[in-house]
Design a protein around this motif. Sequence first.
Motif, PDB file in Angstrom:
ATOM      1  N   TYR A  81       3.191   7.413   3.519  1.00  0.00           N
ATOM      2  CA  TYR A  81       2.940   7.911   2.399  1.00  0.00           C
ATOM      3  C   TYR A  81       4.577   8.339   1.408  1.00  0.00           C
ATOM      4  O   TYR A  81       4.190   9.010   0.890  1.00  0.00           O
ATOM      5  CB  TYR A  81       2.678   8.952   2.829  1.00  0.00           C
ATOM      6  CG  TYR A  81       1.460   9.867   3.797  1.00  0.00           C
ATOM      7  CD1 TYR A  81       0.060  10.038   2.877  1.00  0.00           C
ATOM      8  CD2 TYR A  81       1.354  10.132   5.452  1.00  0.00           C
ATOM      9  CE1 TYR A  81      -1.205  10.081   3.471  1.00  0.00           C
ATOM     10  CE2 TYR A  81       0.280  10.008   5.940  1.00  0.00           C
ATOM     11  CZ  TYR A  81      -0.519   9.535   4.918  1.00  0.00           C
ATOM     12  OH  TYR A  81      -2.132  10.071   5.037  1.00  0.00           O
ATOM     13  N   ASN A  83       8.331   6.947  -0.098  1.00  0.00           N
ATOM     14  CA  ASN A  83       9.379   5.169  -0.377  1.00  0.00           C
ATOM     15  C   ASN A  83      10.036   5.457  -0.403  1.00  0.00           C
ATOM     16  O   ASN A  83      11.048   6.160   0.051  1.00  0.00           O
ATOM     17  CB  ASN A  83       9.379   5.350  -1.915  1.00  0.00           C
ATOM     18  CG  ASN A  83       9.882   4.324  -2.544  1.00  0.00           C
ATOM     19  OD1 ASN A  83      10.108   3.475  -1.856  1.00  0.00           O
ATOM     20  ND2 ASN A  83      10.232   4.295  -3.819  1.00  0.00           N
ATOM     21  N   ASP A 156       5.045  -2.584  -6.307  1.00  0.00           N
ATOM     22  CA  ASP A 156       6.138  -1.525  -7.962  1.00  0.00           C
ATOM     23  C   ASP A 156       5.966  -1.844  -9.229  1.00  0.00           C
ATOM     24  O   ASP A 156       5.848  -0.927  -9.628  1.00  0.00           O
ATOM     25  CB  ASP A 156       7.498  -2.346  -6.814  1.00  0.00           C
ATOM     26  CG  ASP A 156       7.559  -0.879  -5.490  1.00  0.00           C
ATOM     27  OD1 ASP A 156       6.577   0.476  -5.086  1.00  0.00           O
ATOM     28  OD2 ASP A 156       8.627  -1.603  -4.880  1.00  0.00           O
ATOM     29  N   HIS A 167      -0.557   6.353  -5.070  1.00  0.00           N
ATOM     30  CA  HIS A 167      -0.408   6.624  -3.348  1.00  0.00           C
ATOM     31  C   HIS A 167      -1.230   6.841  -2.414  1.00  0.00           C
ATOM     32  O   HIS A 167      -2.728   7.677  -2.899  1.00  0.00           O
ATOM     33  CB  HIS A 167       1.283   7.477  -3.644  1.00  0.00           C
ATOM     34  CG  HIS A 167       0.786   8.668  -4.416  1.00  0.00           C
ATOM     35  ND1 HIS A 167       0.518   9.993  -3.224  1.00  0.00           N
ATOM     36  CD2 HIS A 167       0.442   9.150  -5.160  1.00  0.00           C
ATOM     37  CE1 HIS A 167       0.539  10.963  -3.760  1.00  0.00           C
ATOM     38  NE2 HIS A 167       0.317  10.377  -5.029  1.00  0.00           N
ATOM     39  N   PRO A 168      -1.204   7.469  -1.601  1.00  0.00           N
ATOM     40  CA  PRO A 168      -0.377   7.105  -1.054  1.00  0.00           C
ATOM     41  C   PRO A 168      -0.375   5.200  -0.236  1.00  0.00           C
ATOM     42  O   PRO A 168      -1.213   4.580  -1.300  1.00  0.00           O
ATOM     43  CB  PRO A 168      -0.624   7.501   0.258  1.00  0.00           C
ATOM     44  CG  PRO A 168      -2.460   7.739   0.617  1.00  0.00           C
ATOM     45  CD  PRO A 168      -2.487   7.537  -0.855  1.00  0.00           C
ATOM     46  N   ARG A 169      -0.228   4.381  -0.085  1.00  0.00           N
ATOM     47  CA  ARG A 169       0.007   2.471   0.322  1.00  0.00           C
ATOM     48  C   ARG A 169      -0.653   2.994   1.463  1.00  0.00           C
ATOM     49  O   ARG A 169      -0.056   3.060   3.205  1.00  0.00           O
ATOM     50  CB  ARG A 169       1.340   2.206   0.358  1.00  0.00           C
ATOM     51  CG  ARG A 169       1.356   2.183  -1.286  1.00  0.00           C
ATOM     52  CD  ARG A 169       2.750   1.049  -1.258  1.00  0.00           C
ATOM     53  NE  ARG A 169       2.584   1.487  -2.811  1.00  0.00           N
ATOM     54  CZ  ARG A 169       4.283   0.421  -3.364  1.00  0.00           C
ATOM     55  NH1 ARG A 169       4.724  -0.221  -2.555  1.00  0.00           N
ATOM     56  NH2 ARG A 169       4.234   0.596  -5.150  1.00  0.00           N
ATOM     57  N   CYS A 182      -3.649   1.185  -3.201  1.00  0.00           N
ATOM     58  CA  CYS A 182      -3.487   1.911  -3.205  1.00  0.00           C
ATOM     59  C   CYS A 182      -4.222   3.260  -4.192  1.00  0.00           C
ATOM     60  O   CYS A 182      -4.608   2.875  -5.772  1.00  0.00           O
ATOM     61  CB  CYS A 182      -2.223   1.818  -4.221  1.00  0.00           C
ATOM     62  SG  CYS A 182      -0.936   0.905  -3.206  1.00  0.00           S
ATOM     63  N   GLN A 187      -5.982  11.017  -4.721  1.00  0.00           N
ATOM     64  CA  GLN A 187      -5.019  10.983  -3.301  1.00  0.00           C
ATOM     65  C   GLN A 187      -5.093  12.250  -2.048  1.00  0.00           C
ATOM     66  O   GLN A 187      -4.729  11.443  -1.113  1.00  0.00           O
ATOM     67  CB  GLN A 187      -3.845  11.035  -3.673  1.00  0.00           C
ATOM     68  CG  GLN A 187      -3.513   9.184  -4.764  1.00  0.00           C
ATOM     69  CD  GLN A 187      -3.505   9.576  -6.195  1.00  0.00           C
ATOM     70  OE1 GLN A 187      -4.462  11.038  -6.539  1.00  0.00           O
ATOM     71  NE2 GLN A 187      -3.236   9.077  -7.057  1.00  0.00           N
ATOM     72  N   LYS A 308       6.825   4.038  -8.398  1.00  0.00           N
ATOM     73  CA  LYS A 308       6.871   3.774  -6.338  1.00  0.00           C
ATOM     74  C   LYS A 308       6.199   5.347  -5.774  1.00  0.00           C
ATOM     75  O   LYS A 308       5.229   5.515  -6.537  1.00  0.00           O
ATOM     76  CB  LYS A 308       8.777   3.688  -6.038  1.00  0.00           C
ATOM     77  CG  LYS A 308       9.530   3.197  -6.392  1.00  0.00           C
ATOM     78  CD  LYS A 308       9.296   2.110  -6.412  1.00  0.00           C
ATOM     79  CE  LYS A 308      10.852   1.251  -6.703  1.00  0.00           C
ATOM     80  NZ  LYS A 308      10.696   0.097  -5.693  1.00  0.00           N
ATOM     81  N   TRP A 309       6.260   4.659  -4.901  1.00  0.00           N
ATOM     82  CA  TRP A 309       5.595   6.394  -3.955  1.00  0.00           C
ATOM     83  C   TRP A 309       6.161   7.239  -4.487  1.00  0.00           C
ATOM     84  O   TRP A 309       7.501   7.456  -4.214  1.00  0.00           O
ATOM     85  CB  TRP A 309       5.619   5.850  -2.199  1.00  0.00           C
ATOM     86  CG  TRP A 309       4.866   5.025  -1.061  1.00  0.00           C
ATOM     87  CD1 TRP A 309       3.894   4.099  -0.940  1.00  0.00           C
ATOM     88  CD2 TRP A 309       5.150   3.542  -1.079  1.00  0.00           C
ATOM     89  NE1 TRP A 309       3.763   3.564  -0.095  1.00  0.00           N
ATOM     90  CE2 TRP A 309       4.570   2.833  -0.415  1.00  0.00           C
ATOM     91  CE3 TRP A 309       6.822   2.907  -1.744  1.00  0.00           C
ATOM     92  CZ2 TRP A 309       5.279   1.787   0.120  1.00  0.00           C
ATOM     93  CZ3 TRP A 309       7.324   1.682  -1.624  1.00  0.00           C
ATOM     94  CH2 TRP A 309       5.951   0.627  -0.136  1.00  0.00           C
TER      95      TRP A 309
END
Length: 321
Positions: A81, A83, A156, A167-169, A182, A187, A308-309
């Motif tokens: 969750y 970065n 990224d 996100h999340p990953r 992603c 989300q 990024k996250w």
Amino acid sequence: MSDWVLLGLIGVLVVLLLLTVFGFAVYSGLFTEVVVSAGSPPVGSITLAYKFRVGPYGESGQLFTDSCSISSKLCSIGVYYDNPHTVPPEKCRFAIGRILSEGEAKPSEEQIKQFQKYGFKIFSFPAPSHVVMATFPFTTPLSIHLAVNRVHPALDTYIRERKLCAHPRLEIYKEDRIYFVCPLARQGDFYVPEMKELERKSRAVAAEAEDAQTDITGADTMSETSSISLEATTGSRDTSVATSILSPFPAGRGREEADNRSEHSYSESGASGSSFEELDLEVTGDGEGAPGLLPDLGYAEDQEVTGKWTKEPVAAERGEE
């Protein structure tokens, strides 16, 4: 002469060892091209058994081992969750577990009880509509380290260049491939209950702090306005203007707005814009969009993103309520 022969044999063995290590790295995916794309997800809805943790992502390995020891035939999944480049390791949040069922299939009651016996919880993720994704070979344990070091930077870059909110990953270990997924929309549906609770508490604290700041600012503003208003209206025959200025409505309005914000649901909090622009899909004869996506994706509004996250969960759909 025997010494030279011995040295030659040692040299041959060293060369063979290096070739073996190099071949192992190549087989693990050392030179595999990382291709990032946006489109339909490689998996549908899933039910998973998981454990949630707050701490360095390096601790996820033990959770993977624990889940695999319960059932080695199921696919593993990791949900990250935060970065790790912007969030302190001790504050990173993640969930690790095994996929019990996918799509319309229902998980086995025996498997559910077995995982629950060892402290795992059960939760379901819906099928994401559109995702940013990449794959990597999963042939050896080294593949995991190569994938983490190569795929995440590629994700990224892709997300940052297209100004996407993805996100999340999710990392899904399925057969001989690792899928990096992603979600581009909804989300919040991919946050396990523990994560949602942490975010709810975080928003409550932020709302209380904002409400307290509003009360202080409102009181100071009203006090200053009151003194100015009284001086301006001294000796005046019309006091209606002073009465209207002295009204505490601005402070009350700030409180109402703070209360409204604090009452927003999980899916409503976060970014004001869409997580991705209107997708240019190929249209079939019946007017429905094909699952493939053109690669030109981005925000509908021109806003700055980090690629990024995100530490805070954001609402990903425009007008979602």
